[in-house]
Each structure stands twice: as C-alpha cells, then as structure tokens.
Design an enzyme around this catalytic site. Sequence first.
Site, PDB file in Angstrom:
ATOM      1  N   LYS A 193     -12.533  73.168 -33.927  1.00 27.32           N
ATOM      2  CA  LYS A 193     -11.551  72.172 -34.359  1.00 27.32           C
ATOM      3  C   LYS A 193     -12.295  70.907 -34.797  1.00 27.32           C
ATOM      4  O   LYS A 193     -12.771  70.136 -33.976  1.00 27.32           O
ATOM      5  CB  LYS A 193     -10.587  71.804 -33.241  1.00 27.32           C
ATOM      6  CG  LYS A 193      -9.541  70.764 -33.684  1.00 27.32           C
ATOM      7  CD  LYS A 193      -9.054  69.901 -32.553  1.00 27.32           C
ATOM      8  CE  LYS A 193      -8.211  68.739 -33.035  1.00 27.32           C
ATOM      9  NZ  LYS A 193      -8.960  67.760 -33.881  1.00 27.32           N
ATOM     10  N   GLU A 269     -19.490  65.839 -23.680  1.00 28.90           N
ATOM     11  CA  GLU A 269     -20.309  64.675 -24.020  1.00 28.90           C
ATOM     12  C   GLU A 269     -19.331  63.587 -24.399  1.00 28.90           C
ATOM     13  O   GLU A 269     -18.711  63.618 -25.458  1.00 28.90           O
ATOM     14  CB  GLU A 269     -21.267  65.010 -25.163  1.00 28.90           C
ATOM     15  CG  GLU A 269     -22.420  64.033 -25.292  1.00 28.90           C
ATOM     16  CD  GLU A 269     -22.204  62.993 -26.354  1.00 28.90           C
ATOM     17  OE1 GLU A 269     -21.567  61.957 -26.020  1.00 28.90           O
ATOM     18  OE2 GLU A 269     -22.663  63.184 -27.482  1.00 28.90           O
ATOM     19  N   CYS A 303     -21.813  57.219 -30.117  1.00 26.25           N
ATOM     20  CA  CYS A 303     -21.553  57.141 -28.689  1.00 26.25           C
ATOM     21  C   CYS A 303     -22.682  56.493 -27.899  1.00 26.25           C
ATOM     22  O   CYS A 303     -22.459  55.952 -26.820  1.00 26.25           O
ATOM     23  CB  CYS A 303     -21.247  58.532 -28.124  1.00 26.25           C
ATOM     24  SG  CYS A 303     -22.489  59.765 -28.560  1.00 26.25           S
ATOM     25  N   GLU A 400     -15.818  51.108 -24.177  1.00 27.08           N
ATOM     26  CA  GLU A 400     -16.414  51.540 -25.440  1.00 27.08           C
ATOM     27  C   GLU A 400     -15.517  51.125 -26.602  1.00 27.08           C
ATOM     28  O   GLU A 400     -14.365  51.546 -26.705  1.00 27.08           O
ATOM     29  CB  GLU A 400     -16.600  53.062 -25.441  1.00 27.08           C
ATOM     30  CG  GLU A 400     -17.311  53.574 -26.670  1.00 27.08           C
ATOM     31  CD  GLU A 400     -17.553  55.067 -26.639  1.00 27.08           C
ATOM     32  OE1 GLU A 400     -18.649  55.499 -27.019  1.00 27.08           O
ATOM     33  OE2 GLU A 400     -16.630  55.807 -26.234  1.00 27.08           O
TER      34      GLU A 400
END
Length: 502
Positions: A193, A269, A303, A400
């Site tokens: 996906k 992750e 990230c 974040e």
Amino acid sequence: MSGERNGHVEKSTVLIPQVKFTKLFINGEFVDSISGKSFETIDPRSEEVIAKVAEGDKADVDLAVKAAREAFDHGPWPRLPGSERRRIMLKFADLIEQNLEELAAIDTIDAANLYSLGKILFINNAIELFRYYAGAADKIHGETLKMSRQLHGYTLLEPVGVVGHIIPWNFPTQMFSMKVAPALAAGCTMVVKPAEQTPLSALFYAHLAKLAGVPDGVINIVTGFGPTVGAAISSHMDIDMVSFTGSTATGHRIMQAAATSNVKQVCLELGGKSPFIVFDDVDVDKIAPLALNACLFNQGQICVAGTRLFIQEGIYDKFVARLLEELKTWVVGDPFDPNVNQGPQVDKKQFERVLSYIELGKKEGATLLTGGKPLERKGYYIEPTIFTDVTDDMTIAQEEIFGPVMSIMKFKSMEEAIKRANNIKYGLAAGVMTNNLDTANTVSRSIKAGSIWINCYFAFDNDAPIGGYKMSGFGKDMGMDALHKYLHVKSIATPIYNSPWL
C-alpha cells in the site's frame, strides 16, 4: 517554462512525464477497483490534480492477498533457486536504471522530492538496494548445530510468507525499495500500500517488476487510504507479516490489528525527534551547514531529521550567527529547479499542520528567529523556520513536526546534553558533533536511538540497519537485518544411534 497538462510539460529542460499507471496492480494485471472509485493525487508545487488513481478498499485487498497467497503457497517464487531470484532482481534494477529520469520526475510531481537529487541519489539508491539484496538471495543459509544430545541438528531459513508493506509518502521510491527488495530476496510475496499522497511511482515499479520476470501475484499494489486499505492489510488473516513506516499513532493501530487477527509479525519504523548535538570543539563553519541540512532536507519531511539542535554554550552565539548566514543561501522553490534546496510540503494537510506547530511555538514562548510563514505563491511552500529560547517541555521540542522547523537549545556539559537528548519519547537517530574521541564514544553509547552519526548526518548505507528505540518502533530496514526479518528460522533434528563420536 510552458506546455500542456495533459501531455508532456517542459519545465527547465525537464519533461514532466505523462502518468501511465493509475489502476490497482493485482496478480500481474492493472485493474480497476471493485467499487470503481478513484481519488485525486495532487501536485504540491501547483495544487493541481496530476491524475485520478483507483481507490482500493477491503474487497480489493482480499483479492490482492488471495493472489499473493496463491503465489506463495503454490507459485514458483519461494521455490526458485536463490540464483534465479537474483537474476530477476538484477533485471528489475536494470529496468529502474533505464527509466531513472522518468521515475525521478514522477516522485517530483507527486512528492516534491528534488528532481536533481532524485536523479543522482534517490532512484540510484533504490537501484543499488535491489542489487544489494539480489546478491544476498542465493546466500540464505541455515546452520549446522552441535547438539548436546545424540542428535544431528540444523536450521533452515524460510520466507515468512505473505507480507503487507505500508509505506510513507516522503520518499516514495526509497521506501518502496527498502521494503520490497529484501522481501523479494527472501522469497516472500506481498501486498503493497503506497501512501495515498504519492501512489504513482509504486505503480510504475509494479510494471517494471512484471517486465523483469517477477511472477504474477508476487507483488501486488493496492492504492487507497489508511483507514480502509491499511486497516484491511493490518487485520487480514492471510497476511503473515506487516512492515510499516510512518507515524507512531498509526503504528499503534497496526499493532492492535495484528494482535487481534492472526498474531502476525509486525515491523514498525515510526516517528522521530532527533537531537543534533554540537560541542564547542568543532569547526563551526563546517558543522553549521550540516546542521541546517540535517533539519531542512526534503522540506524537513524525513523521520530522522535533526530538528532539536543542541549547541554548547561556548560557541552558541557564533554557531547561530553562522547558521543564519548559511540560511541566506538556502533557496525555496520549484523542486525541478536545480538551484533549489527546498520544495513544498507534500499536501495541504501537512502544510497546515506545520504552520499550526509554528504558531504553537510562538504561543508557548519560543523566539521566532527567522521564517515561520508560507511563501506567497501557489503551492505548499513554507519558509525555513528557526526557533531559539526553546525549552525541553515545549510542544515543538517534543512532537514530530515533519516540516522545515528547527528548535535551538543551549547546553553546558556533556552530561546535560545526554540527559536532555534522551528526554523524549522517540529514539530513531542522533548526530554528535565533536573532535574529542572520548566525548564521541561516551555520547554515542549513551543516546537511546537506533542510529548515531558522528561528525556526519544521514549516513545511510545498504549495509547499515536503521530502526528505532522506544516509541520510534522496532525491527530494522536495510542491511542483512532487513533480510532476516523476512525469514523464519526452522530447527530440524534427527537421532544418531550408537555413535562413537558423541
């Protein structure tokens, strides 16, 4: 810079490719979604529609999983000699190389990756990653065991089965290759996906995989949204493993779905809020540009971005001044322009999210040193933004942001830097800048993060596993660690009777 949207558009000598693949890819064929629905993928440079892409749902995931299961249980891929998988994967890599410029352009219009870096870095990294794991495909070996009883024992390494890959939007090509390449080498089949924001290159790679000779059903692509396609993959009883890169919140939901279905393996992750620690013995002129790039690379949409900049007090003022000087050379604009350092955010939602964090930083008392506003032009462009007087408890220092926002903090001692760097729920990466070997060794061993980079940043390599500590997830991508996560270890024992050697 002119042209037509429907054909090839020429911009700065770059031909914008016409989109060729917009349907789901299931069992070796491009097909419409069962519902017939589609969704728009948007060019973040212009806010215009690039193409309408088939919108998959649970029923489409069911078909894709059925194809992947048949290909795994009865098809040739898991049973091929490793040398044959290697040959096909090397041909796949060659085909990517032959289409490098078109693929780089696709990721530029869909994800706003810089086109110049796409050509020399992003697509090439994917090519080399497929070649790297192709080279490992025929070197998957178990071990012979020296048993403590009268037994002969050995282990086999076998593919885990059908894998669900859920990949993010920030680096569509690299994320695809990081997930798909080791799983292919291991002999797995899969349902992929891609992110709904950036579905186009994954579909192109499916086309190339078929040309390379990857059997039908081995790679299936279902485009669509997280709450439908992603949720269906995570909870599907016939998927043996899910590998996901993305937000921590989504990682929680995937773990819950995996636990309540067939207890499938999960590799996550997740988010990061990486510290970039600068000690007072460094060359400021050398490290300041590195710090800027560590935060702003790919619009801050990475990230491991070094968004928490800790500077030792002895060089604080000099370092900040040099950082601002370097920022004057930083160009924000169209990612097809080779002189541009930073393009737009990926979509309107992310654009508004980043701006809301900037407002929150000002509200909580941080000093806005520079930037903080959208550019007055079409597209999702935001100025590089630097805050000072940031405290560890502020939202912009804890959450974040995934945008071009840097928080600068001052520290006195190594012990203080370590404590504050670890005062976060994440643990993905960290940068340690010092010329003192003892400091480098002490800090790198003390920071709770999966990757520590000393006097460098973004030091990725095919051999180096990456993955997080704490709420940055578990499991590794890259290196042989990634290959082995797609393999089961099976122990086999047979008795040995009356052996004089035991």
